[in-house]
Design a protein around this motif. Structure first.
Motif, PDB file in Angstrom:
ATOM      1  N   LYS A   1     -87.051  -1.211   8.397  1.00 37.43           N
ATOM      2  CA  LYS A   1     -88.417  -0.923   8.863  1.00 37.43           C
ATOM      3  C   LYS A   1     -89.411  -2.055   8.620  1.00 37.43           C
ATOM      4  O   LYS A   1     -90.175  -2.393   9.522  1.00 37.43           O
ATOM      5  CB  LYS A   1     -88.904   0.383   8.244  1.00 37.43           C
ATOM      6  CG  LYS A   1     -88.108   1.566   8.773  1.00 37.43           C
ATOM      7  CD  LYS A   1     -88.278   2.795   7.934  1.00 37.43           C
ATOM      8  CE  LYS A   1     -87.237   3.825   8.349  1.00 37.43           C
ATOM      9  NZ  LYS A   1     -87.169   4.955   7.434  1.00 37.43           N
TER      10      LYS A   1
ATOM     11  N   ASN B   1     -91.160 -12.140  18.830  1.00 33.59           N
ATOM     12  CA  ASN B   1     -90.121 -11.120  18.674  1.00 33.59           C
ATOM     13  C   ASN B   1     -90.554 -10.077  17.641  1.00 33.59           C
ATOM     14  O   ASN B   1     -89.827  -9.799  16.695  1.00 33.59           O
ATOM     15  CB  ASN B   1     -88.821 -11.804  18.213  1.00 33.59           C
ATOM     16  CG  ASN B   1     -87.606 -11.023  18.629  1.00 33.59           C
ATOM     17  OD1 ASN B   1     -87.533 -10.545  19.752  1.00 33.59           O
ATOM     18  ND2 ASN B   1     -86.664 -10.864  17.722  1.00 33.59           N
ATOM     19  N   PRO B   2     -91.742  -9.494  17.807  1.00 31.15           N
ATOM     20  CA  PRO B   2     -92.243  -8.614  16.743  1.00 31.15           C
ATOM     21  C   PRO B   2     -91.520  -7.265  16.707  1.00 31.15           C
ATOM     22  O   PRO B   2     -91.183  -6.720  17.758  1.00 31.15           O
ATOM     23  CB  PRO B   2     -93.711  -8.421  17.129  1.00 31.15           C
ATOM     24  CG  PRO B   2     -93.725  -8.552  18.609  1.00 31.15           C
ATOM     25  CD  PRO B   2     -92.652  -9.536  18.964  1.00 31.15           C
ATOM     26  N   HIS B   3     -91.290  -6.791  15.504  1.00 28.56           N
ATOM     27  CA  HIS B   3     -90.675  -5.468  15.347  1.00 28.56           C
ATOM     28  C   HIS B   3     -91.804  -4.446  15.184  1.00 28.56           C
ATOM     29  O   HIS B   3     -92.175  -4.090  14.072  1.00 28.56           O
ATOM     30  CB  HIS B   3     -89.740  -5.487  14.127  1.00 28.56           C
ATOM     31  CG  HIS B   3     -89.221  -4.134  13.762  1.00 28.56           C
ATOM     32  ND1 HIS B   3     -88.935  -3.767  12.463  1.00 28.56           N
ATOM     33  CD2 HIS B   3     -88.925  -3.052  14.510  1.00 28.56           C
ATOM     34  CE1 HIS B   3     -88.507  -2.523  12.433  1.00 28.56           C
ATOM     35  NE2 HIS B   3     -88.499  -2.067  13.671  1.00 28.56           N
TER      36      HIS B   3
ATOM     37  N   LYS C   1     -79.575  -2.073  12.905  1.00 32.80           N
ATOM     38  CA  LYS C   1     -78.468  -1.120  12.738  1.00 32.80           C
ATOM     39  C   LYS C   1     -77.585  -1.187  13.969  1.00 32.80           C
ATOM     40  O   LYS C   1     -78.088  -1.196  15.098  1.00 32.80           O
ATOM     41  CB  LYS C   1     -79.057   0.293  12.665  1.00 32.80           C
ATOM     42  CG  LYS C   1     -78.919   0.987  11.331  1.00 32.80           C
ATOM     43  CD  LYS C   1     -79.566   2.350  11.397  1.00 32.80           C
ATOM     44  CE  LYS C   1     -78.582   3.379  11.933  1.00 32.80           C
ATOM     45  NZ  LYS C   1     -79.187   4.732  11.964  1.00 32.80           N
TER      46      LYS C   1
ATOM     47  N   ILE D   1     -96.017  -5.785   8.686  1.00 30.84           N
ATOM     48  CA  ILE D   1     -96.240  -7.232   8.665  1.00 30.84           C
ATOM     49  C   ILE D   1     -96.386  -7.745  10.100  1.00 30.84           C
ATOM     50  O   ILE D   1     -97.311  -8.507  10.415  1.00 30.84           O
ATOM     51  CB  ILE D   1     -95.074  -7.953   7.949  1.00 30.84           C
ATOM     52  CG1 ILE D   1     -95.009  -7.537   6.479  1.00 30.84           C
ATOM     53  CG2 ILE D   1     -95.217  -9.464   8.056  1.00 30.84           C
ATOM     54  CD1 ILE D   1     -93.808  -8.092   5.725  1.00 30.84           C
ATOM     55  N   ALA D   2     -95.474  -7.307  10.977  1.00 28.39           N
ATOM     56  CA  ALA D   2     -95.528  -7.751  12.375  1.00 28.39           C
ATOM     57  C   ALA D   2     -96.791  -7.240  13.064  1.00 28.39           C
ATOM     58  O   ALA D   2     -97.437  -7.967  13.826  1.00 28.39           O
ATOM     59  CB  ALA D   2     -94.289  -7.267  13.123  1.00 28.39           C
TER      60      ALA D   2
ATOM     61  N   LEU E   1     -91.686 -16.405  15.433  1.00 32.96           N
ATOM     62  CA  LEU E   1     -90.873 -15.247  15.840  1.00 32.96           C
ATOM     63  C   LEU E   1     -91.619 -13.930  15.614  1.00 32.96           C
ATOM     64  O   LEU E   1     -91.346 -12.929  16.279  1.00 32.96           O
ATOM     65  CB  LEU E   1     -89.554 -15.229  15.052  1.00 32.96           C
ATOM     66  CG  LEU E   1     -88.495 -16.258  15.479  1.00 32.96           C
ATOM     67  CD1 LEU E   1     -87.358 -16.299  14.470  1.00 32.96           C
ATOM     68  CD2 LEU E   1     -87.967 -15.920  16.859  1.00 32.96           C
ATOM     69  N   VAL E   2     -92.563 -13.940  14.646  1.00 35.85           N
ATOM     70  CA  VAL E   2     -93.345 -12.719  14.393  1.00 35.85           C
ATOM     71  C   VAL E   2     -94.189 -12.365  15.623  1.00 35.85           C
ATOM     72  O   VAL E   2     -94.488 -11.194  15.857  1.00 35.85           O
ATOM     73  CB  VAL E   2     -94.236 -12.895  13.144  1.00 35.85           C
ATOM     74  CG1 VAL E   2     -95.040 -11.648  12.859  1.00 35.85           C
ATOM     75  CG2 VAL E   2     -93.390 -13.252  11.934  1.00 35.85           C
TER      76      VAL E   2
ATOM     77  N   ALA F   1     -81.704   0.486  17.230  1.00 34.55           N
ATOM     78  CA  ALA F   1     -81.203  -0.576  16.362  1.00 34.55           C
ATOM     79  C   ALA F   1     -82.203  -0.946  15.282  1.00 34.55           C
ATOM     80  O   ALA F   1     -81.819  -1.386  14.196  1.00 34.55           O
ATOM     81  CB  ALA F   1     -80.864  -1.816  17.184  1.00 34.55           C
ATOM     82  N   GLN F   2     -83.482  -0.794  15.609  1.00 31.56           N
ATOM     83  CA  GLN F   2     -84.516  -1.149  14.632  1.00 31.56           C
ATOM     84  C   GLN F   2     -85.512  -0.007  14.493  1.00 31.56           C
ATOM     85  O   GLN F   2     -86.595  -0.038  15.080  1.00 31.56           O
ATOM     86  CB  GLN F   2     -85.242  -2.420  15.065  1.00 31.56           C
ATOM     87  CG  GLN F   2     -84.437  -3.672  14.840  1.00 31.56           C
ATOM     88  CD  GLN F   2     -84.364  -4.525  16.076  1.00 31.56           C
ATOM     89  OE1 GLN F   2     -84.772  -4.112  17.150  1.00 31.56           O
ATOM     90  NE2 GLN F   2     -83.801  -5.702  15.934  1.00 31.56           N
ATOM     91  N   PRO F   3     -85.135   1.032  13.758  1.00 30.98           N
ATOM     92  CA  PRO F   3     -86.063   2.156  13.570  1.00 30.98           C
ATOM     93  C   PRO F   3     -87.289   1.717  12.769  1.00 30.98           C
ATOM     94  O   PRO F   3     -87.241   0.727  12.053  1.00 30.98           O
ATOM     95  CB  PRO F   3     -85.223   3.178  12.801  1.00 30.98           C
ATOM     96  CG  PRO F   3     -84.125   2.403  12.163  1.00 30.98           C
ATOM     97  CD  PRO F   3     -83.878   1.228  13.041  1.00 30.98           C
ATOM     98  N   GLY F   4     -88.354   2.461  12.908  1.00 31.66           N
ATOM     99  CA  GLY F   4     -89.573   2.153  12.171  1.00 31.66           C
ATOM    100  C   GLY F   4     -90.358   1.041  12.831  1.00 31.66           C
ATOM    101  O   GLY F   4     -90.023   0.562  13.915  1.00 31.66           O
ATOM    102  N   SER F   5     -91.421   0.661  12.155  1.00 24.64           N
ATOM    103  CA  SER F   5     -92.309  -0.361  12.691  1.00 24.64           C
ATOM    104  C   SER F   5     -92.781  -1.211  11.527  1.00 24.64           C
ATOM    105  O   SER F   5     -93.131  -0.684  10.473  1.00 24.64           O
ATOM    106  CB  SER F   5     -93.485   0.336  13.379  1.00 24.64           C
ATOM    107  OG  SER F   5     -94.317  -0.600  13.980  1.00 24.64           O
ATOM    108  N   SER F   6     -92.775  -2.516  11.731  1.00 25.31           N
ATOM    109  CA  SER F   6     -93.120  -3.406  10.623  1.00 25.31           C
ATOM    110  C   SER F   6     -94.625  -3.623  10.533  1.00 25.31           C
ATOM    111  O   SER F   6     -95.250  -4.104  11.488  1.00 25.31           O
ATOM    112  CB  SER F   6     -92.419  -4.752  10.810  1.00 25.31           C
ATOM    113  OG  SER F   6     -92.956  -5.705   9.940  1.00 25.31           O
TER     114      SER F   6
ATOM    115  N   SER G   1     -94.919   0.522   2.145  1.00 27.09           N
ATOM    116  CA  SER G   1     -93.833   0.434   3.124  1.00 27.09           C
ATOM    117  C   SER G   1     -92.732  -0.534   2.718  1.00 27.09           C
ATOM    118  O   SER G   1     -91.602  -0.398   3.167  1.00 27.09           O
ATOM    119  CB  SER G   1     -94.392   0.019   4.496  1.00 27.09           C
ATOM    120  OG  SER G   1     -94.872  -1.304   4.438  1.00 27.09           O
TER     121      SER G   1
END
Lengths: 366, 214
Positions: free
Chosen positions: B96, A90-92, B105, A105-106, A86-87, A98-103, A180
């Motif tokens: 994040k 479906n990476p963030h 959210k 890890i991803a 999923l990483v 809905a999903q602020p920021g950036s991962s 982070s």
């Protein structure tokens, strides 16, 4: 379950103080080895530095093996490793409402494949002449005569620049991750140079690992350039850490939250800093560079253990230290296993890649 | 009574539609709401009914907590009880680092976890400065307060609010000027937990002791 500590903790952290297992510490060490050796490989090829080019085979072997074994670390630590894909699917990475920021890890997980591919390509292109000479035509990437080798090396040089950039990103990853995904706000203030320290440590580990492995493979002693790179990066890491500690002592000494942090991390930081100082001094003496390499690897392991395992004992309240972390033999075996996979892959790669390549960069007789 | 098949089907479909459509009081997700909670610390006497109600309602495993109550001895020696849980932050630090977007959210401000996307890396647990998240020992995914999202859209209050015998917890829509929570938050001196982190918590306290504010 451990005894309730003296002080102020939140119940959920007391229930499970160890969110990241010890394998994360060895994973972080493996990242330093991968990024450090990839930097040695990339920089040696990019600058076509004659004496350093003889380290290209060993840097290639170590970089390929460590990068290939890299993702075993987080896989071993995930509660749902079967969902790890999923990483990638479906990476963030791109922020939205809905999903602020950036991962981070991803982002790094998705940079793993390009990193590995670049290491393999730069290695094979730079070593294609030696592959051809050794009769491994399939790995010579179609090189049929030595006259065409300069074009192959030029391609390797072109690719070594993005490789060095990716290696740089991987090297600072651990420090960025602590910033982070760590709830201790004062981490930023106590260790503002953390990513820079991790970069210097990774370069020292990379140079040290290449020197050590070359010695084990029966290659001649360290070149002045690589030993100097090991020495300077070790001294740089130690100096930055001492600067951070001095600054924290002056500005934050006596602050209860920082005292809790210091009581847990102190011994690891001092041990790691002392090892890097010693590595720096030994690295200045060419003949003792392999010993400096061992100290740099040990210093990095101790640093990662402190920051990624022991740091979890500091409560998010900052006002208590949690008790024993319930680390059992199975956790140590798990942590060591990814390093053993790396060593196994290194041995395997050394059977394929000529360890004593003499034609890299057009040097030596065709 | 004679019913043709067509009339019977019409009636049955009407009943199904009526059951499936929320009433105006129940509402739907979004709709310009901002769910929030107001906690009057002076009214909490530490009965832990909210903790038990939450655990029962949400099947929370033993040893971990979606909400808990802290007993705080203030500097002057008096004792107060402070209920705590996920703050459903405006700027959630847990969202994040999530590598798969499992934590998200909603339009009305809830911070939720999609279990099917959670790989169990623990990054969100480490990132939450409030200790409000935990790795579910049964499911292996991140777990936290949802403001009982399965209840609030059906016209009922979160379990902890409903169970509180003194009305220390008040839940509602902060964007509705006539809601109780809005009146409390806009009309009084409220505090939030760990304001220095800049997370924009949506749990507002009245009488939060300085000892636990930071």
């Amino acid at each position: 379950m451990t005894a309730f500590p003296y002080g102020y903790v939140y119940p959920n952290e007391w229930a499970e103080p160890l969110v990241w297992m010890p394998v994360v510490a060895t994973y972080m060490l493996l990242i330093s080895i991968a990024s450090g050796t990839a930097m040695v490989l990339g920089l040696a090829v990019a600058f076509r530095h004659g004496p350093s080019l003889r380290y290209v085979p060993m840097a290639s072997i170590l970089a390929v093996a460590s990068a290939a074994a890299l993702l075993l670390g987080p896989m071993a630590d995930l509660r749902h490793p079967e969902r790890a894909t999923l990483v990638f699917t479906n990476p963030h990475i791109a922020p939205n409402d809905a999903q602020p920021g950036s991962s981070l890890i991803a982002l790094l997980a998705n940079l793993w494949a390009p990193f590995l591919v670049l290491i393999v390509l730069v290695s094979l292109l730079a070593l294609s002449a030696d592959m051809l000479a050794a009769g491994r035509r399939a790995l010579a990437l179609g090189l049929s005569s030595m006259e065409r080798y300069p074009k192959y090396f030029a391609a390797a040089r072109a690719l070594s620049v993005p490789l060095a950039v990716l290696a740089f990103i991987w090297a600072v990853y651990g420090g960025g991750l602590l910033f982070s995904a760590e709830a201790l706000l004062y981490m930023y203030n106590v260790f503002p140079l953390l990513p820079a320290v991790y970069l210097a440590q990774s370069l020292a580990v990379g140079a040290g690992a290449v020197i050590l492995a070359s010695l084990l493979a029966g290659s001649p002693g360290a070149t002045r350039g690589l030993a100097l790179a090991l020495a300077l990066s070790s001294l740089g890491a130690a100096a930055m850490r001492l600067l951070e500690l001095f600054r924290a002592y002056l500005l934050l000494g006596g602050v209860p939250q920082v005292e809790a942090l210091a009581s847990v991390l102190g011994q690891y930081i001092w041990a790691s800093t002392a090892l890097f100082l010693a590595a720096g001094i030994l690295g200045l003496l060419n003949r003792l560079a392999p010993a400096a390499g061992i100290l740099a690897v040990l210093g990095t392991l101790i640093d990662r253990w402190g920051f990624f395992v022991e740091l979890q004992r500091v409560s998010k309240t900052g006002l208590a230290v949690l008790g024993g972390l319930q680390i059992g033999p199975v956790h140590y075996v798990e942590a060591a296993s990814i390093l053993l996979v790396f060593l196994g892959l290194s041995l395997l790669a050394s059977l394929i890649i000529p360890v004593k390549a003499e034609r890299v960069g057009g040097h030596g007789q065709p | 009574m004679d019913l043709s098949r067509r009339e019977f089907l019409k009636g049955a479909a009407g009943i199904v539609l009526l059951a499936a459509t929320p009433t105006a009081a129940q509402g739907q997700r979004g709709e310009g709401r901002r769910w929030a909670m107001y906690v009057d610390v002076a009214k909490c006497y530490g009965c832990y009914a909210c903790v038990a109600a939450c655990a029962a309602e949400n099947n929370v495993p033993i040893g971990v907590f979606r909400t808990w109550v802290e007993r705080v001895v203030k500097g002057d020696g008096t004792v107060v009880f402070v209920p705590k849980q996920c703050n459903h932050c405006e700027n959630p630090p847990c969202v994040k680092p999530c590598p798969t977007g499992a934590t998200y959210k909603t339009d009305d401000g809830l911070v939720l976890v999609n279990d099917a996307l959670c790989i169990g890396c623990g990054a969100c647990v480490k990132a939450c400065p409030y200790g409000a998240r935990f790795m579910d020992p049964v499911k292996g995914t991140a777990n936290k307060c949802t403001f009982c999202d399965h209840r609030i859209y059906n016209g009922t209050l979160p379990a902890c609010v409903e169970a509180c015998p003194t009305g220390a917890r008040v839940f509602g829509d902060l964007n509705d000027p006539n809601s109780e929570v809005s009146k409390h938050v806009r009309g009084g001196q409220v505090q939030v937990w760990k304001p220095a982190y800049g997370t924009g918590p949506q749990i507002y306290y009245d009488g939060l002791p300085r000892e636990v504010e930071a």
